[in-house]
Design a protein around this motif. Structure first.
Motif, PDB file in Angstrom:
ATOM      1  N   SER A   1     -31.765  15.859  10.750  1.00 59.10           N
ATOM      2  CA  SER A   1     -31.427  15.868   9.330  1.00 59.10           C
ATOM      3  C   SER A   1     -32.402  16.769   8.597  1.00 59.10           C
ATOM      4  CB  SER A   1     -31.509  14.453   8.762  1.00 59.10           C
ATOM      5  OG  SER A   1     -30.527  13.623   9.357  1.00 59.10           O
ATOM      6  N   VAL A   2     -31.996  17.261   7.417  1.00 57.14           N
ATOM      7  CA  VAL A   2     -32.855  18.130   6.615  1.00 57.14           C
ATOM      8  C   VAL A   2     -32.701  17.819   5.133  1.00 57.14           C
ATOM      9  CG1 VAL A   2     -32.842  20.032   8.278  1.00 57.14           C
ATOM     10  CG2 VAL A   2     -31.134  19.971   6.474  1.00 57.14           C
ATOM     11  N   VAL A   3     -33.721  18.213   4.375  1.00 59.87           N
ATOM     12  CA  VAL A   3     -33.711  18.110   2.924  1.00 59.87           C
ATOM     13  C   VAL A   3     -33.769  19.531   2.368  1.00 59.87           C
ATOM     14  CG1 VAL A   3     -34.903  17.227   0.876  1.00 59.87           C
ATOM     15  CG2 VAL A   3     -34.937  15.896   3.002  1.00 59.87           C
ATOM     16  N   ILE A   4     -32.900  19.817   1.390  1.00 64.35           N
ATOM     17  CA  ILE A   4     -32.851  21.127   0.736  1.00 64.35           C
ATOM     18  C   ILE A   4     -33.249  20.956  -0.722  1.00 64.35           C
ATOM     19  CG2 ILE A   4     -31.348  23.052   0.064  1.00 64.35           C
ATOM     20  CD1 ILE A   4     -31.703  22.707   3.144  1.00 64.35           C
ATOM     21  N   ASP A   5     -34.089  21.864  -1.209  1.00 70.23           N
ATOM     22  CA  ASP A   5     -34.534  21.860  -2.609  1.00 70.23           C
ATOM     23  C   ASP A   5     -34.168  23.217  -3.210  1.00 70.23           C
ATOM     24  OD1 ASP A   5     -35.932  21.806  -5.023  1.00 70.23           O
ATOM     25  OD2 ASP A   5     -37.892  22.054  -4.073  1.00 70.23           O
ATOM     26  N   ALA A   6     -33.127  23.206  -4.066  1.00 65.10           N
ATOM     27  CA  ALA A   6     -32.673  24.458  -4.678  1.00 65.10           C
ATOM     28  C   ALA A   6     -31.888  24.136  -5.941  1.00 65.10           C
ATOM     29  CB  ALA A   6     -31.799  25.244  -3.705  1.00 65.10           C
TER      30      ALA A   6
END
Length: 171
Positions: A73-78
């Motif tokens: 899993s990943v977290v994206i900050d944009a």
């Protein structure tokens, strides 16, 4: 968290998304890919500032894809202000059968939002702090979301409560 997730945090600069993204990354021990540091690294590497905005999203998407391919899993900050990057996250989630979870951070109280912008020091090497005028311009360009998501008013609650709400949404 049991199933593979693509967690996308979105919202205007100063809305609290980076703070929440970092807290979620720590809480779940997940990699975090943030567009601003990626873009700043491109500038430090000599790329023209005229062409790095979309490219920084492409790099974040490539990094996320590599982790999703590996079953992580990943977290994206944009900011994710328009449909193109949003569609890319949806497509990536579909491709890897990852549960796409969107958290949109908003700061309803304009005075609080402006104070945050004017006081903030992120310390991203090579990237100047954003001005309130630029945030207002981004707000005018920001398209309303149509995807299912959790929307958090970060001006209404302390960070601990926002984190608890986000964790509840994700679990």
């Amino acid at each position: 968290m049991t199933s593979q997730r693509l967690i996308v945090l979105a919202g205007l600069p100063g809305s609290g998304k980076s703070t929440l993204a970092e807290a979620l990354s720590r809480h779940f021990s997940l990699p975090l890919f943030s567009v601003d540091p990626i873009e700043a690294a491109m500038w430090r590497g000599g790329l023209s500032r005229d062409h790095t905005g979309i490219a920084a999203y492409a790099v974040a998407q490539a990094l996320a894809e590599e982790h999703l391919r590996l079953g992580q899993s990943v977290v994206i900050d944009a900011v994710n202000p328009v449909e193109a990057p949003r569609a890319a996250w949806r497509n990536l989630g579909t491709k890897y059968r990852a549960d796409l979870k969107i958290i949109e951070c908003v700061c309803i109280d304009q005075a609080t939002h402006r104070r945050r912008i004017e006081a903030r020091v992120r310390g991203i090497e090579g990237m100047a702090e954003i001005t309130w005028e630029r945030v207002e311009k981004r707000r005018a360009e920001y398209e309303a979301w149509t995807d299912s998501r959790l929307t958090l008013d970060t001006s209404a609650h302390p960070p601990e409560r926002l984190l608890a709400e986000a964790i509840g949404y994700l679990t």
